[in-house]
Design a protein around this motif. Structure first.
Motif, PDB file in Angstrom:
ATOM      1  N   GLY A  56       0.810  -1.214   0.000  1.00 24.18           N
ATOM      2  CA  GLY A  56       0.000   0.000   0.000  1.00 24.18           C
ATOM      3  C   GLY A  56       0.839   1.259   0.000  1.00 24.18           C
ATOM      4  O   GLY A  56       0.640   2.168  -0.821  1.00 24.18           O
ATOM      5  N   SER A  95       4.076   1.463  -0.731  1.00 31.51           N
ATOM      6  CA  SER A  95       4.942   1.482  -1.924  1.00 31.51           C
ATOM      7  C   SER A  95       4.189   1.959  -3.156  1.00 31.51           C
ATOM      8  O   SER A  95       4.681   2.801  -3.921  1.00 31.51           O
ATOM      9  CB  SER A  95       5.518   0.086  -2.169  1.00 31.51           C
ATOM     10  N   ILE A  96       2.982   1.436  -3.360  1.00 36.93           N
ATOM     11  CA  ILE A  96       2.200   1.854  -4.535  1.00 36.93           C
ATOM     12  C   ILE A  96       1.798   3.314  -4.412  1.00 36.93           C
ATOM     13  O   ILE A  96       1.846   4.070  -5.396  1.00 36.93           O
ATOM     14  CB  ILE A  96       0.958   0.953  -4.692  1.00 36.93           C
ATOM     15  N   GLY A  97       1.408   3.744  -3.204  1.00 35.55           N
ATOM     16  CA  GLY A  97       1.068   5.147  -3.000  1.00 35.55           C
ATOM     17  C   GLY A  97       2.236   6.063  -3.299  1.00 35.55           C
ATOM     18  O   GLY A  97       2.074   7.125  -3.925  1.00 35.55           O
ATOM     19  N   THR A  98       3.437   5.669  -2.868  1.00 34.36           N
ATOM     20  CA  THR A  98       4.630   6.462  -3.148  1.00 34.36           C
ATOM     21  C   THR A  98       4.923   6.504  -4.640  1.00 34.36           C
ATOM     22  O   THR A  98       5.280   7.557  -5.196  1.00 34.36           O
ATOM     23  CB  THR A  98       5.840   5.880  -2.396  1.00 34.36           C
ATOM     24  N   ARG A 141      -0.381   8.481 -11.674  1.00 36.85           N
ATOM     25  CA  ARG A 141      -1.367   8.868 -10.662  1.00 36.85           C
ATOM     26  C   ARG A 141      -2.642   9.366 -11.314  1.00 36.85           C
ATOM     27  O   ARG A 141      -3.750   8.975 -10.912  1.00 36.85           O
ATOM     28  CB  ARG A 141      -0.763   9.942  -9.756  1.00 36.85           C
ATOM     29  N   GLU A 149      -5.678   7.044 -10.151  1.00 38.15           N
ATOM     30  CA  GLU A 149      -6.171   7.446  -8.828  1.00 38.15           C
ATOM     31  C   GLU A 149      -7.691   7.325  -8.727  1.00 38.15           C
ATOM     32  O   GLU A 149      -8.227   6.896  -7.697  1.00 38.15           O
ATOM     33  CB  GLU A 149      -5.729   8.869  -8.506  1.00 38.15           C
ATOM     34  N   VAL A 205      -8.567   3.738  -8.194  1.00 37.53           N
ATOM     35  CA  VAL A 205      -8.262   3.308  -6.821  1.00 37.53           C
ATOM     36  C   VAL A 205      -9.341   3.804  -5.862  1.00 37.53           C
ATOM     37  O   VAL A 205      -9.789   3.072  -4.972  1.00 37.53           O
ATOM     38  CB  VAL A 205      -6.872   3.841  -6.392  1.00 37.53           C
ATOM     39  N   LEU A 257      -6.390  -2.202   0.681  1.00 37.07           N
ATOM     40  CA  LEU A 257      -5.330  -1.578  -0.119  1.00 37.07           C
ATOM     41  C   LEU A 257      -5.670  -0.162  -0.615  1.00 37.07           C
ATOM     42  O   LEU A 257      -4.824   0.741  -0.494  1.00 37.07           O
ATOM     43  CB  LEU A 257      -4.986  -2.486  -1.307  1.00 37.07           C
ATOM     44  N   ILE A 287      -3.267   3.332  -0.082  1.00 38.48           N
ATOM     45  CA  ILE A 287      -2.690   4.013  -1.253  1.00 38.48           C
ATOM     46  C   ILE A 287      -3.111   5.482  -1.279  1.00 38.48           C
ATOM     47  O   ILE A 287      -2.274   6.390  -1.428  1.00 38.48           O
ATOM     48  CB  ILE A 287      -3.127   3.315  -2.552  1.00 38.48           C
ATOM     49  N   THR A 324      -1.586   7.573   1.524  1.00 30.75           N
ATOM     50  CA  THR A 324      -0.148   7.765   1.306  1.00 30.75           C
ATOM     51  C   THR A 324       0.084   8.895   0.311  1.00 30.75           C
ATOM     52  O   THR A 324       0.935   9.768   0.528  1.00 30.75           O
ATOM     53  CB  THR A 324       0.500   6.466   0.798  1.00 30.75           C
TER      54      THR A 324
END
Length: 256
Positions: free
Chosen positions: A83, A85-88, A97, A101, A104, A139, A143, A146
């Protein structure tokens, strides 16, 4: 603030919470005893309390508790790793993004628990299915929060870091990530809520181990007091998780 005042400020909310819970239990007992609430739907709290010993002794509650806890810990670990890592990644790659986004965010509102037949086809009727269902459910929240946390870093902090000639990696590790931690932990807690709900719900649906299966078994036997006692153990799992997460958040925030 002296030590005595600090102790009172921490004790008062705890006492208020315990008092509110005790008052609620007493009210439910009165409502059931007076017939306002049907005891064939809501058992008296006294019967639920007496059912704890029977559930613990006869239903192998410890093994079930540990299995559900293991599934929740596994889902939480996956949420933290993937979560964040993917957000970053989505924060760093703006075009990615913009492309994903919205999807998501839509996934965060989707009833993912209905996907359990697909997960059973992929992973079989096993604990892996339950773990993955909990992971997928939580998840999106991790995300999104983050991304929000990293985007909310104040520009003045970034400018101070650049004035010290920090590299992009140093800016991220020393300024952006510590600044985003409170928001990231908020997302992680939300993700845990969704994960815990789905873990127990899928245990109930596929009748596979853990506390969810126990609730299903007791409900099919129409053992209402035992069912509510088992639900209390599910609440205990949630309490344990959030106490540990809040402790880790305080420790990590101080360290950062």
């Amino acid at each position: 603030m002296n030590a005595a005042t600090l102790a009172r400020s921490r004790t008062a909310p705890v006492l208020l919470g315990i008092g509110t819970l005790a008052a609620f239990i007493a009210l439910m007992q009165v409502l059931v005893e007076t017939g306002i609430l049907n005891r064939f739907i809501v058992p008296p709290p006294s019967d639920v309390f007496l059912a704890f010993e029977r559930v613990i002794v006869e239903e192998h509650i410890l093994d079930r508790f540990l299995l559900t806890m293991h599934e929740c810990i596994s889902a939480a670990a996956l949420l933290a790793v993937f979560g964040i890592s993917i957000g970053t990644l989505l924060y760093k790659v703006n075009i990615l993004r913009q492309a994903t986004e919205t999807w998501v965010a839509a996934a965060a509102a989707a009833p993912t628990v209905l996907m359990y037949p697909l997960f059973m086809v992929i992973f079989g009727r096993s604990a892996t299915t339950i773990i993955m269902m909990g992971f997928v459910a939580g998840l999106p929240a991790v995300i999104l929060k983050t991304i929000e946390g990293l985007s909310g870093t104040r520009h003045v902090l970034m400018n101070v870091g650049r004035s010290f000639n920090l590299t992009p990696w140093q800016l991220f590790c020393k300024i952006q990530f510590p600044s985003a931690l409170p928001t990231i932990f908020t997302g992680f807690k939300l993700g845990l809520i969704f994960a815990l709900i789905n873990v127990v719900g899928v245990e109930f649906l596929i009748n596979f181990g853990g506390l969810g299966q126990l609730i299903n078994d007791l409900a099919e036997r129409y053992d209402l007091a035992g069912t509510y006692a088992a639900i209390c153990f599910v609440i205990l799992v949630s309490v344990c998780f959030f106490v540990v997460v809040e402790w880790f958040e305080r420790w990590l925030t101080r360290a950062a």
